[in-house]
Design an enzyme around this catalytic site. Structure first.
Site, short mmCIF file in Angstrom:
data_model
loop_
_atom_site.label_atom_id
_atom_site.label_comp_id
_atom_site.label_asym_id
_atom_site.label_seq_id
_atom_site.Cartn_x
_atom_site.Cartn_y
_atom_site.Cartn_z
N ASP A 12 -18.60 -5.00 2.70
CA ASP A 12 -17.51 -5.43 1.81
C ASP A 12 -17.75 -4.88 0.41
OD1 ASP A 12 -16.10 -6.74 3.80
OD2 ASP A 12 -17.27 -8.56 3.56
N LYS A 34 -20.03 -3.41 9.59
CA LYS A 34 -18.62 -3.74 9.74
C LYS A 34 -17.80 -3.08 8.63
CE LYS A 34 -16.66 -7.92 8.91
NZ LYS A 34 -15.33 -7.73 8.27
N ASP A 61 -13.16 -3.43 11.88
CA ASP A 61 -12.47 -4.73 11.89
C ASP A 61 -11.06 -4.56 11.32
OD1 ASP A 61 -12.01 -7.42 12.14
OD2 ASP A 61 -13.13 -7.98 10.33
N LEU A 62 -10.17 -4.00 12.14
CA LEU A 62 -8.80 -3.74 11.68
C LEU A 62 -7.81 -4.82 12.11
CD1 LEU A 62 -8.57 0.13 12.34
CD2 LEU A 62 -9.34 -1.09 10.29
N LYS A 63 -8.22 -5.71 13.01
CA LYS A 63 -7.37 -6.82 13.48
C LYS A 63 -5.95 -6.31 13.79
CE LYS A 63 -9.88 -10.44 11.00
NZ LYS A 63 -10.83 -9.66 10.18
N LEU A 64 -5.86 -5.31 14.65
CA LEU A 64 -4.57 -4.69 14.96
C LEU A 64 -3.63 -5.70 15.61
CD1 LEU A 64 -5.93 -1.31 16.39
CD2 LEU A 64 -4.98 -1.72 14.11
N HIS A 65 -2.36 -5.66 15.23
CA HIS A 65 -1.36 -6.61 15.74
C HIS A 65 0.01 -5.97 15.62
CE1 HIS A 65 0.15 -11.10 15.56
NE2 HIS A 65 0.65 -10.41 16.57
N ASP A 66 0.49 -5.40 16.74
CA ASP A 66 1.79 -4.72 16.70
C ASP A 66 2.28 -4.62 18.15
OD1 ASP A 66 4.00 -3.01 16.00
OD2 ASP A 66 2.86 -2.30 14.28
N ILE A 67 3.33 -3.89 18.41
CA ILE A 67 3.80 -3.76 19.79
C ILE A 67 2.74 -2.98 20.59
CG2 ILE A 67 6.23 -3.97 19.22
CD1 ILE A 67 6.42 -0.89 19.54
N PRO A 68 2.69 -3.19 21.92
CA PRO A 68 1.62 -2.58 22.72
C PRO A 68 1.50 -1.07 22.54
CG PRO A 68 2.76 -4.23 24.02
CD PRO A 68 3.53 -4.12 22.73
N THR A 118 -9.99 -17.84 10.51
CA THR A 118 -10.67 -19.06 10.04
C THR A 118 -10.18 -19.48 8.66
OG1 THR A 118 -12.49 -17.63 9.34
CG2 THR A 118 -12.79 -18.81 11.39
N GLN A 188 -16.50 -19.28 1.97
CA GLN A 188 -16.51 -19.71 3.38
C GLN A 188 -16.49 -21.24 3.42
OE1 GLN A 188 -15.99 -17.84 5.83
NE2 GLN A 188 -16.98 -15.85 5.63
N GLY A 208 -22.37 -10.86 5.32
CA GLY A 208 -22.04 -9.99 4.21
C GLY A 208 -22.83 -10.34 2.97
N ARG A 209 -22.26 -11.21 2.14
CA ARG A 209 -22.84 -11.50 0.83
C ARG A 209 -24.29 -11.96 0.83
NH1 ARG A 209 -17.47 -14.66 -0.71
NH2 ARG A 209 -17.59 -14.80 1.57
O1 C5P Z 1 -19.90 -12.36 2.81
P1 C5P Z 1 -19.68 -13.04 4.13
O2 C5P Z 1 -20.96 -13.22 4.92
O3 C5P Z 1 -18.88 -14.31 4.00
O4 C5P Z 1 -18.80 -11.99 4.95
C1 C5P Z 1 -18.23 -12.29 6.20
C2 C5P Z 1 -17.43 -11.13 6.69
O5 C5P Z 1 -16.79 -11.49 7.90
C3 C5P Z 1 -16.33 -10.68 5.74
O6 C5P Z 1 -16.17 -9.27 5.92
C4 C5P Z 1 -15.11 -11.42 6.24
O7 C5P Z 1 -13.93 -10.74 5.95
C5 C5P Z 1 -15.37 -11.41 7.74
N1 C5P Z 1 -14.68 -12.44 8.49
C6 C5P Z 1 -14.81 -13.79 8.21
N2 C5P Z 1 -14.12 -14.71 8.95
C7 C5P Z 1 -13.34 -14.32 9.94
C8 C5P Z 1 -13.23 -12.96 10.27
C9 C5P Z 1 -13.92 -12.04 9.50
O8 C5P Z 1 -15.55 -14.16 7.31
N3 C5P Z 1 -12.73 -15.21 10.68
#
Ligand code: C5P
Length: 236
Positions: A12, A34, A61-68, A118, A188, A208-209
């Site tokens: 990120d 990622k 992690d593109l979370k694609l969501h469109d027609i098939p 989430t 989070q 991530g962080r």
């Molecule tokens: O920094 P952190 O550990 O919170 O990063 C979590 C990663 O996972 C981020 O890239 C965030 O966009 C991703 N993510 C998330 N929750 C989801 C899906 C993806 O935190 N439900």
């Protein structure tokens, strides 16, 4: 799968330069990096190739969501350059969309289904027309993703146990929202430690962080790997 393969680091950061610096630093401890929408929109498929050339597999992690048809073609283009281990699609697109993604991915990458974001709470879900409780929807969508041939799902660690009971031992459960003991939660809402996530049935944790912002990112990654190994009872 060893603990290096079970740890995904979320790149990120705003640009390829910062991303590749972290890949070089962490490739010894982290098997998969990622690349999310921000970085992919900025740098495109060239960055995926560069990450894989530096020894990291890519979780796209593109979370694609469109027609098939559109999702199928997007999957095919996203995987064309190689180096992608997992690619996400949104399970809200339904069976035909999920099957198109799996078909186009072939053996090139595993498709992971995102169940319910989430960031959405019960009130927000109701406002968007989804029926509560959200936990039921998450499990139902996870089962659909697996039935359509997805390699697994992305879910919160709190949902991992319920999903595992329904999908059985085979499919991957990948969990973000991970905080080592004492780490800042940031934005989070519901976090779990790496050990809790693995104990709940997760196979892979996305962090991530807590790694990116650590004074010693390599040591932070190593600590998370140790916690994963301990949670698995040394069976890694
Ligand atoms: O920094 P952190 O550990 O919170 O990063 C979590 C990663 O996972 C981020 O890239 C965030 O966009 C991703 N993510 C998330 N929750 C989801 C899906 C993806 O935190 N439900």
């Amino acid at each position: 799968m060893d603990s290096r393969d079970r740890l995904v680091f979320a790149l990120d950061v705003p640009d390829g330069h910062a991303a590749l610096r972290l890949v070089r630093l962490l490739a010894g401890e982290v098997g998969t990096f990622k690349v999310g929408l921000e970085l992919f929109c900025a740098e495109g498929p060239a960055l995926v190739r560069e990450v894989s050339q530096r020894g990291g597999a890519v979780f796209l992690d593109l979370k694609l969501h469109d027609i098939p048809a559109t999702v199928g073609r997007a999957v095919s283009r996203a995987l064309a350059g190689g180096g992608v281990r997992w690619l996400t699609v949104h399970t809200g697109g339904g069976r035909q969309m999920l099957e198109a993604a799996v078909r186009e991915a072939g053996t090139g990458a595993g498709i992971l289904g995102v169940t319910v974001l989430t960031s959405l709470n019960e009130a927000g879900a109701v406002e968007a027309g989804l029926s509560p409780p959200l936990g039921n929807l998450v499990v139902r969508r996870a089962a659909l993703a697996v039935d359509c041939g997805c390699a697994g799902v992305v879910a919160s660690p709190q949902e991992a146990g319920a999903i595992r009971r329904v999908v059985g031992p085979g499919p991957l459960i990948v969990t973000p929202g991970i905080r080592p003991p004492g780490a800042a939660a940031g934005d989070q809402q519901r976090t779990s430690t790496p050990a809790e996530a693995i104990a709940a049935g997760a196979d892979v944790v996305v962090v991530g962080r807590p790694i990116r912002d650590a004074s010693d990112p390599v040591a932070a990654a190593r600590g998370i790997r140790s916690a994963i190994e301990e949670a698995l009872g040394g069976a890694v």
